[in-house]
Design an enzyme around this catalytic site. Structure first.
Site, PDB file in Angstrom:
ATOM      1  N   TYR A   1     -13.591  -2.258  74.920  1.00  0.00           N
ATOM      2  CA  TYR A   1     -14.059  -1.982  73.595  1.00  0.00           C
ATOM      3  C   TYR A   1     -13.156  -2.068  72.457  1.00  0.00           C
ATOM      4  O   TYR A   1     -11.888  -1.342  72.546  1.00  0.00           O
ATOM      5  CB  TYR A   1     -14.908  -0.492  73.779  1.00  0.00           C
ATOM      6  CG  TYR A   1     -15.660  -0.389  72.507  1.00  0.00           C
ATOM      7  CD1 TYR A   1     -16.928  -0.620  72.829  1.00  0.00           C
ATOM      8  CD2 TYR A   1     -15.404   0.377  71.409  1.00  0.00           C
ATOM      9  CE1 TYR A   1     -18.182  -0.245  71.874  1.00  0.00           C
ATOM     10  CE2 TYR A   1     -16.305   0.465  70.588  1.00  0.00           C
ATOM     11  CZ  TYR A   1     -17.562   0.252  70.708  1.00  0.00           C
ATOM     12  OH  TYR A   1     -18.656   0.445  69.481  1.00  0.00           O
TER      13      TYR A   1
ATOM     14  N   TYR B   1     -20.415  -8.141  66.679  1.00  0.00           N
ATOM     15  CA  TYR B   1     -20.385  -6.579  66.762  1.00  0.00           C
ATOM     16  C   TYR B   1     -21.607  -5.852  66.918  1.00  0.00           C
ATOM     17  O   TYR B   1     -22.573  -5.960  66.269  1.00  0.00           O
ATOM     18  CB  TYR B   1     -19.858  -5.950  65.596  1.00  0.00           C
ATOM     19  CG  TYR B   1     -19.619  -4.380  65.518  1.00  0.00           C
ATOM     20  CD1 TYR B   1     -18.908  -3.662  66.585  1.00  0.00           C
ATOM     21  CD2 TYR B   1     -20.259  -3.687  64.447  1.00  0.00           C
ATOM     22  CE1 TYR B   1     -18.958  -2.475  66.502  1.00  0.00           C
ATOM     23  CE2 TYR B   1     -20.108  -2.345  64.529  1.00  0.00           C
ATOM     24  CZ  TYR B   1     -19.379  -1.647  65.645  1.00  0.00           C
ATOM     25  OH  TYR B   1     -19.375  -0.381  65.509  1.00  0.00           O
TER      26      TYR B   1
END
Ligand SMILES: [Zn+2]
Lengths: 145, 386
Positions: free
Chosen positions: B287, B337
């Site tokens: 992440y 994203y």
């Protein structure tokens, strides 16, 4: 102690059921920390019960107005993310680790500090800025000031 | 969750177009992503009986998506959440299938993250004081952006471990390099050099624009089913070896305890459930809302020792051919994203060897890790295999 000269545009700390004693003390230029009578842990920020053991036996301890600390960490903001900060860039936001209670770290801006002088471990002192007629905000200044 | 090892699989992945200005709604983006994932799996929409999504009040509902796919599902679920929610919902889906409630679940994240609601912006400061844990102790000091919150952790961690700005740059450069091989990456055609990176001024120290994830309009979808049902799909199943869906930081408040992160706790349970060690991992999706977040997770998940993470990334280990090719589509720093789901999609494609014969394929990769980070306070992760 610094007096705000123009109308205060930044967010003002909201008092609630759990944090009011902290901010009431701040308005009097004092630091009060919530402490657990059962496990002796401090809860900063304060809450309804002890954040370490869940006990409801919590009370506020008065630490006075002579509060020193060292910079535990910091960020330097070059853009405003909230109203009122646009005229004071860059903004230094730091966590001060209290000399009296090292397990407690309190966030504040470091005022009167050049970015080049800023470093982890530097000594700082708590000051209270009068932001409205009846509210004051705890802040940090370099301890040498 | 050790008992579910290899018994569930991701059988379909898909995404919508990604752009700065979609000109359409999150529902349309979700439909595009869902149809792509259903096609990828070789299923019919009506094979899906559960729909789940995470959002920040910026998306369509699972019920709407199901309706406009012409499906009358048994189960819909919408949660508030960002990073680590992909892993959490996959775990929820597995649990519901295991309980005999559902057969096949589609999980999506769809947002106009650039042209619509932007993360961390435009909120009323007084609302934020109430909405954030301890918000009244943070907002009055001008700290309202994740860059500032995570930056506080980063400054201290970098001080303790010797990580430098240049090390952060190596994370960015590695992912930007991957984006140059991915025509669908938003920053495809926009390579980054260390010189440019170091010359870019910080927005909020220690982060400049390259250290921060993109903000885009995009929808992603993932389909989960049992290993048994996976045999009916046309795609190559990617099996879930182990998960630690969500774990929390031991203190609810970010701003006081900045030495630990939830990922530290996820790692132990994750490897135990999957029955593997960091050495067994061939490819990773870590992440990457900010470059430093990758560094801290490399430490937490045991890919480099504390104090050695800077060297690990500087040696090129996150790049293709390195010890741990990471975010091989460009990650959230340079591909797209969606709070982590695009990274989950990429790890599935790598493990299926979808890029075989191109310079994008991590050769012979068998086992991959995908991590999620909602913040220092909440994390989740999964280990997958082909
Ligand atoms: Zn206690």
């Amino acid at each position: 102690m610094t007096q705000a000269t123009t109308a205060y545009q930044k967010p003002i700390p909201l008092k609630d059921l759990d944090n009011a004693p902290y901010w009431d003390a701040a308005d009097q230029h004092q630091l009060a920390l919530q402490k657990c009578d059962d496990c002796q842990a401090y809860s900063q920020p304060p809450g309804p019960t002890c954040a370490k053991c869940g006990s409801a036996n919590v009370r506020f301890e008065q630490l006075g107005d002579d509060i020193t600390a060292t910079v535990y960490s910091y960020v330097v903001s070059y853009r405003p993310f909230l109203p009122g900060f646009q005229d004071e860039l860059p903004t230094i936001i730091a966590l001060g680790q209290l000399d009296q209670v090292p397990e407690v770290k309190i966030m504040g801006n470091i005022l009167k500090c050049e970015e080049k002088d800023l470093q982890i471990g530097m000594p700082i002192r708590m000051t209270w800025v009068d932001i409205t007629e009846d509210r004051a905000l705890p802040q940090w200044i370099p301890a040498t000031n | 969750m050790g008992i579910i090892k290899d018994r569930y699989a991701i059988v379909g992945v898909g995404e919508s177009e990604r752009s700065r200005k979609s000109g359409t709604t999150p529902l349309h983006l979700a439909l595009d992503a869902a149809k792509a994932a259903i096609k990828d799996a070789g299923l019919k929409a009506t094979d899906i009986d559960g729909f789940m999504n995470y959002n920040e009040g910026d998306s369509c509902t699972s019920h709407q998506l199901a309706t406009y796919l012409g499906v009358r599902p048994k189960y819909v679920k919408d949660i508030q959440g960002g990073g680590a929610s992909t892993e959490m919902l996959i775990a929820d889906a597995v649990a519901l299938i295991e309980a005999g409630q559902l057969n096949t679940v589609l999980i999506y994240r769809s947002m106009n993250g650039s042209s619509g609601t932007r993360v961390g912006r435009g909120y009323d400061p007084d609302m934020l004081q109430g909405a954030l844990a301890g918000g009244s102790f943070v907002i009055p000091y001008g700290s309202a952006s994740p860059s500032q919150w995570f930056g506080m952790y980063a400054t201290r961690h970098m001080h303790e471990t010797g990580i430098t700005k240049e090390h952060l740059g190596h994370v960015c450069l590695s992912f930007y390099e991957h984006a140059q091989r991915n025509p669908k990456a938003f920053l495809h055609g926009k390579p980054l050099t260390m010189e440019n990176y170091l010359a870019t001024p910080d927005i909020s120290s220690p982060f400049n624009i390259h250290d921060s994830c993109l903000e885009l309009d995009e929808g992603n979808a993932i389909i989960v089913t049992s290993a048994e049902k996976a045999q009916d799909c046309t795609s190559k199943p990617v099996y879930i070896m182990g998960m630690s869906a969500r774990q929390c930081h031991p203190h609810a408040h970010y701003w006081n305890d900045i030495d630990q992160v939830a990922s530290d706790y996820v790692a132990e349970e994750l490897y135990e459930n999957a029955g593997v060690t960091p050495d067994d991992i061939d490819v990773a999706s870590i992440y990457d809302c900010f470059s430093w977040v990758v560094m801290r997770q490399l430490e937490a998940y045991g890919f480099a020792k504390r104090g050695e993470v800077g060297d690990f990334v500087a040696e090129g280990n996150l790049k293709m051919g390195g010890k741990l090719p990471t975010n091989t589509a460009g990650g959230m720093l340079s591909e797209g994203y969606t709070h982590g789901m695009n990274n989950a999609i990429e790890i599935v494609r790598q493990l299926r060897h979808d890029y075989e014969g191109t310079d994008r394929q991590v050769e012979d990769c068998k086992i991959g890790i995908c991590t999620g980070w909602a913040g220092p306070d909440i994390a989740g992760a999964m280990i997958l295999r082909n």
